[in-house]
Design a protein around this motif. Structure first.
Motif, short mmCIF file in Angstrom:
data_model
loop_
_atom_site.label_atom_id
_atom_site.label_comp_id
_atom_site.label_asym_id
_atom_site.label_seq_id
_atom_site.Cartn_x
_atom_site.Cartn_y
_atom_site.Cartn_z
N MET A 43 0.83 -1.21 0.00
CA MET A 43 0.00 0.00 0.00
C MET A 43 0.86 1.26 0.00
O MET A 43 0.53 2.26 -0.65
N LYS A 44 1.98 1.19 0.70
CA LYS A 44 2.90 2.33 0.71
C LYS A 44 3.49 2.57 -0.67
O LYS A 44 3.63 3.72 -1.12
N LEU A 45 3.83 1.49 -1.36
CA LEU A 45 4.38 1.60 -2.71
C LEU A 45 3.33 2.18 -3.66
O LEU A 45 3.65 3.04 -4.49
N TYR A 46 2.08 1.72 -3.57
CA TYR A 46 1.02 2.26 -4.41
C TYR A 46 0.82 3.75 -4.16
O TYR A 46 0.61 4.54 -5.09
N LYS A 47 0.87 4.15 -2.88
CA LYS A 47 0.65 5.54 -2.52
C LYS A 47 1.77 6.43 -3.03
O LYS A 47 1.54 7.54 -3.53
N GLU A 48 3.02 5.96 -2.93
CA GLU A 48 4.17 6.75 -3.37
C GLU A 48 4.17 6.95 -4.89
O GLU A 48 4.57 8.00 -5.38
N THR A 49 3.75 5.95 -5.61
CA THR A 49 3.77 6.02 -7.07
C THR A 49 2.44 6.49 -7.67
O THR A 49 2.34 6.67 -8.89
N GLY A 50 1.41 6.66 -6.82
CA GLY A 50 0.11 7.09 -7.32
C GLY A 50 -0.57 6.06 -8.19
O GLY A 50 -1.25 6.39 -9.16
N THR A 51 -0.41 4.78 -7.84
CA THR A 51 -0.97 3.68 -8.63
C THR A 51 -2.15 3.06 -7.89
O THR A 51 -2.08 2.82 -6.68
N ASN A 52 -3.21 2.78 -8.63
CA ASN A 52 -4.38 2.11 -8.08
C ASN A 52 -4.58 0.80 -8.83
O ASN A 52 -4.87 0.81 -10.03
N PRO A 53 -4.42 -0.37 -8.18
CA PRO A 53 -4.56 -1.65 -8.89
C PRO A 53 -5.94 -1.85 -9.52
O PRO A 53 -6.07 -2.57 -10.50
N LEU A 54 -6.97 -1.19 -8.95
CA LEU A 54 -8.32 -1.37 -9.47
C LEU A 54 -8.60 -0.50 -10.70
O LEU A 54 -9.65 -0.65 -11.32
N SER A 55 -7.69 0.41 -11.02
CA SER A 55 -7.93 1.31 -12.16
C SER A 55 -8.02 0.56 -13.48
O SER A 55 -8.71 1.00 -14.40
N SER A 56 -7.31 -0.57 -13.58
CA SER A 56 -7.36 -1.34 -14.83
C SER A 56 -8.72 -1.97 -15.06
O SER A 56 -9.03 -2.38 -16.18
N CYS A 57 -9.55 -2.06 -14.02
CA CYS A 57 -10.89 -2.65 -14.15
C CYS A 57 -11.99 -1.61 -14.26
O CYS A 57 -13.17 -1.97 -14.38
N LEU A 58 -11.62 -0.33 -14.19
CA LEU A 58 -12.64 0.72 -14.16
C LEU A 58 -13.57 0.73 -15.38
O LEU A 58 -14.79 0.83 -15.21
N PRO A 59 -13.06 0.64 -16.63
CA PRO A 59 -13.99 0.65 -17.76
C PRO A 59 -15.01 -0.48 -17.72
O PRO A 59 -16.19 -0.28 -18.04
N ILE A 60 -14.56 -1.69 -17.33
CA ILE A 60 -15.48 -2.82 -17.26
C ILE A 60 -16.52 -2.61 -16.17
O ILE A 60 -17.72 -2.86 -16.35
N LEU A 61 -16.06 -2.14 -15.00
CA LEU A 61 -16.98 -1.90 -13.89
C LEU A 61 -17.98 -0.80 -14.23
O LEU A 61 -19.16 -0.88 -13.86
N ALA A 62 -17.52 0.24 -14.93
CA ALA A 62 -18.41 1.34 -15.29
C ALA A 62 -19.45 0.91 -16.32
O ALA A 62 -20.57 1.45 -16.36
N GLN A 63 -19.10 -0.06 -17.19
CA GLN A 63 -20.04 -0.53 -18.20
C GLN A 63 -21.09 -1.49 -17.64
O GLN A 63 -22.16 -1.64 -18.21
N SER A 64 -20.77 -2.14 -16.53
CA SER A 64 -21.63 -3.21 -16.01
C SER A 64 -23.08 -2.77 -15.79
O SER A 64 -24.01 -3.49 -16.19
N PRO A 65 -23.34 -1.61 -15.16
CA PRO A 65 -24.75 -1.22 -14.98
C PRO A 65 -25.51 -1.08 -16.29
O PRO A 65 -26.66 -1.53 -16.40
N PHE A 66 -24.86 -0.50 -17.32
CA PHE A 66 -25.53 -0.35 -18.62
C PHE A 66 -25.77 -1.70 -19.28
O PHE A 66 -26.81 -1.92 -19.90
N PHE A 67 -24.79 -2.60 -19.13
CA PHE A 67 -24.91 -3.92 -19.72
C PHE A 67 -26.10 -4.69 -19.12
O PHE A 67 -26.95 -5.23 -19.84
N PHE A 68 -26.17 -4.72 -17.80
CA PHE A 68 -27.25 -5.47 -17.15
C PHE A 68 -28.60 -4.77 -17.32
O PHE A 68 -29.65 -5.43 -17.38
N ALA A 69 -28.59 -3.43 -17.40
CA ALA A 69 -29.84 -2.71 -17.66
C ALA A 69 -30.37 -3.05 -19.05
O ALA A 69 -31.58 -3.26 -19.23
N LEU A 70 -29.48 -3.12 -20.05
CA LEU A 70 -29.90 -3.49 -21.40
C LEU A 70 -30.43 -4.91 -21.41
O LEU A 70 -31.43 -5.21 -22.07
N TYR A 71 -29.76 -5.79 -20.68
CA TYR A 71 -30.23 -7.19 -20.58
C TYR A 71 -31.63 -7.21 -19.98
O TYR A 71 -32.50 -7.98 -20.43
N HIS A 72 -31.88 -6.40 -18.96
CA HIS A 72 -33.19 -6.34 -18.31
C HIS A 72 -34.25 -5.83 -19.29
O HIS A 72 -35.38 -6.36 -19.33
#
Length: 416
Positions: A93-122
């Motif tokens: 966590m200290k290394l992530y904070k020093e470098t300004g890196t968020n491990p979850l950032s690589s999943c952000l586009p998929i996570l942001a699309q999920s509500p629209f995807f499931f809403a369309l399915y509905h």
């Protein structure tokens, strides 16, 4: 899947509203009840969502590259604190904070699309059941149920029964063929997107477990989506195929214009940039100037590909500047020529087999020289060299290994 989609029912109204607005536009061109009008409405929904997600995509690229750079440090922390998991997590966590890196950032586009995807399915599930949803009233519902894409209704699934498909006004064969082709295309686009990322846009000088994980995901993700695709309506398959193609094209553009340092894509990009400088005598384009600016700022920390690029500029008589431009420089060309001449004068490095062969030949020459010197010294003393292979007779015969010196006992007649 229906249960998960119902969790995002709060967004079904905006999604259905956007689809209806696009349907109004395309319906005026292709007809309200056509598959083109409803299919292009779904495609346009994807394009609109992905345009809104471009900032998250840029953040994803930066996070992924930071994670690749941090892999050696992360591995060192894991080795150092492998017996203390709590301290290991704190250091991470200290290394992530020093470098300004968020491990979850690589999943952000998929996570942001999920509500629209499931809403369309509905929404599509409601159309298949003949229920109004969001802003889709009964006339729009009837229109959507009549819309077919290559003979397959928007709400039909690969696993539907013949009765369910017949209720939508289609044949089971058409639905199975169309959905199977779309599932294959969806999985293939997912695989190709991940493959071009692994083969072209990864730093080849750093071998880390992260690369192995990405390589495994390259084969696992298409299989997962293929298994899920048989339960997706045709409209959802259109959505997912469109977003995969968009991701593939977007990633291809990023790889060509802003590749990862040390990757194969960077080598190809800098080669094209060098040819452009050769043709025009300058660095054209803001993006390219920023690339040269970053390479100059690295100084001695440049990788082999970047050093090759700077050397190529020097051979052409150009010197890269801190602002990303290049200027004519006779000194740079002279230094590059001197360095090339020095490399030409250095002896070529021999392989292990060549070194062993040379040592053997040197040993053989040494043995021949020693034998020749021995013969010369004997001839100077007036003695004739004894022919090789003939044993000396009489008392001058040397005792063989394992025998006593001096007179030998005569052998028994039976042993002669």
């Amino acid at each position: 899947m229906d249960t998960i989609a119902s969790l995002f029912s709060f967004i079904t109204w905006p999604v259905s509203w956007v689809i209806v607005q696009f349907h109004t536009l395309y319906g005026a061109i292709f007809g309200d009840d056509t598959g083109w009008a409803w299919g292009l409405s779904i495609v346009s929904l994807v394009v609109l969502i992905r345009i809104c997600l471009i900032p998250l995509f840029v953040k994803q690229i930066k996070s992924t590259r930071n994670m690749q750079v941090l892999q050696p440090k992360m591995k060192a922390i894991q080795e150092r604190y492998k017996s203390d998991k709590q301290r290991q997590s704190e250091e991470m966590m200290k290394l992530y904070k020093e470098t300004g890196t968020n491990p979850l950032s690589s999943c952000l586009p998929i996570l942001a699309q999920s509500p629209f995807f499931f809403a369309l399915y509905h929404v599509l599930s409601a159309i298949a059941s003949g229920k109004t949803i969001g802003v889709i009233d009964q006339p729009l519902l009837d229109s959507a149920r009549q819309a077919h894409i290559f003979g397959a209704p928007l709400a039909a699934k690969f696993m539907n029964s013949p009765a369910e498909v017949e209720a939508l006004g289609a044949s089971l064969t058409d639905v199975r063929v169309v959905t199977a082709v779309m599932i294959v295309l969806m999985s293939a686009s997912q695989f190709f997107t991940q493959r071009q990322l692994m083969t072209k846009n990864v730093d080849l000088t750093v071998k880390t477990p992260y690369m192995q994980q990405q390589k495994m995901l390259m084969y696992i993700f298409p299989l997962i989506f293929a298994g899920m695709g048989i339960n997706f309506p045709v409209g959802v398959l259109v959505y997912w195929l469109t977003t995969n193609v968009w991701t593939m094209g977007q990633q291809m553009y990023v790889i060509n214009q802003n590749p990862t340092p040390g990757s194969k894509a960077q080598d190809q990009y800098l080669t094209r940039l060098l040819k452009s400088v050769t043709a025009h005598g300058e660095v054209r384009g803001r993006t390219r100037r920023n690339t040269v600016k970053r390479i100059v700022a690295k100084g001695p920390d440049r990788n082999d590909i970047e050093r090759k690029f700077i050397t190529g500029l020097a051979k052409l008589g150009f010197a890269a500047q801190e602002d990303g431009t290049v200027i004519k420089s006779e000194t740079a060309a002279a230094e590059a020529e001197a360095g090339a001449a020095q490399r030409r004068q250095q002896p070529k490095r021999q392989t292990k087999a060549q070194r062993q062969t040379g040592a053997a030949q040197a040993g053989a020459k040494g043995a021949d020289s020693a034998e020749s010197d021995s013969k010369t010294s004997l001839q100077k003393q007036g003695e004739k060299p004894k022919p090789a292979g003939k044993p000396a007779s009489g008392s001058s015969r040397q005792a063989k290994s394992g025998q006593r010196k001096g007179p030998q006992r005569p052998k028994h007649p039976s042993k002669k």
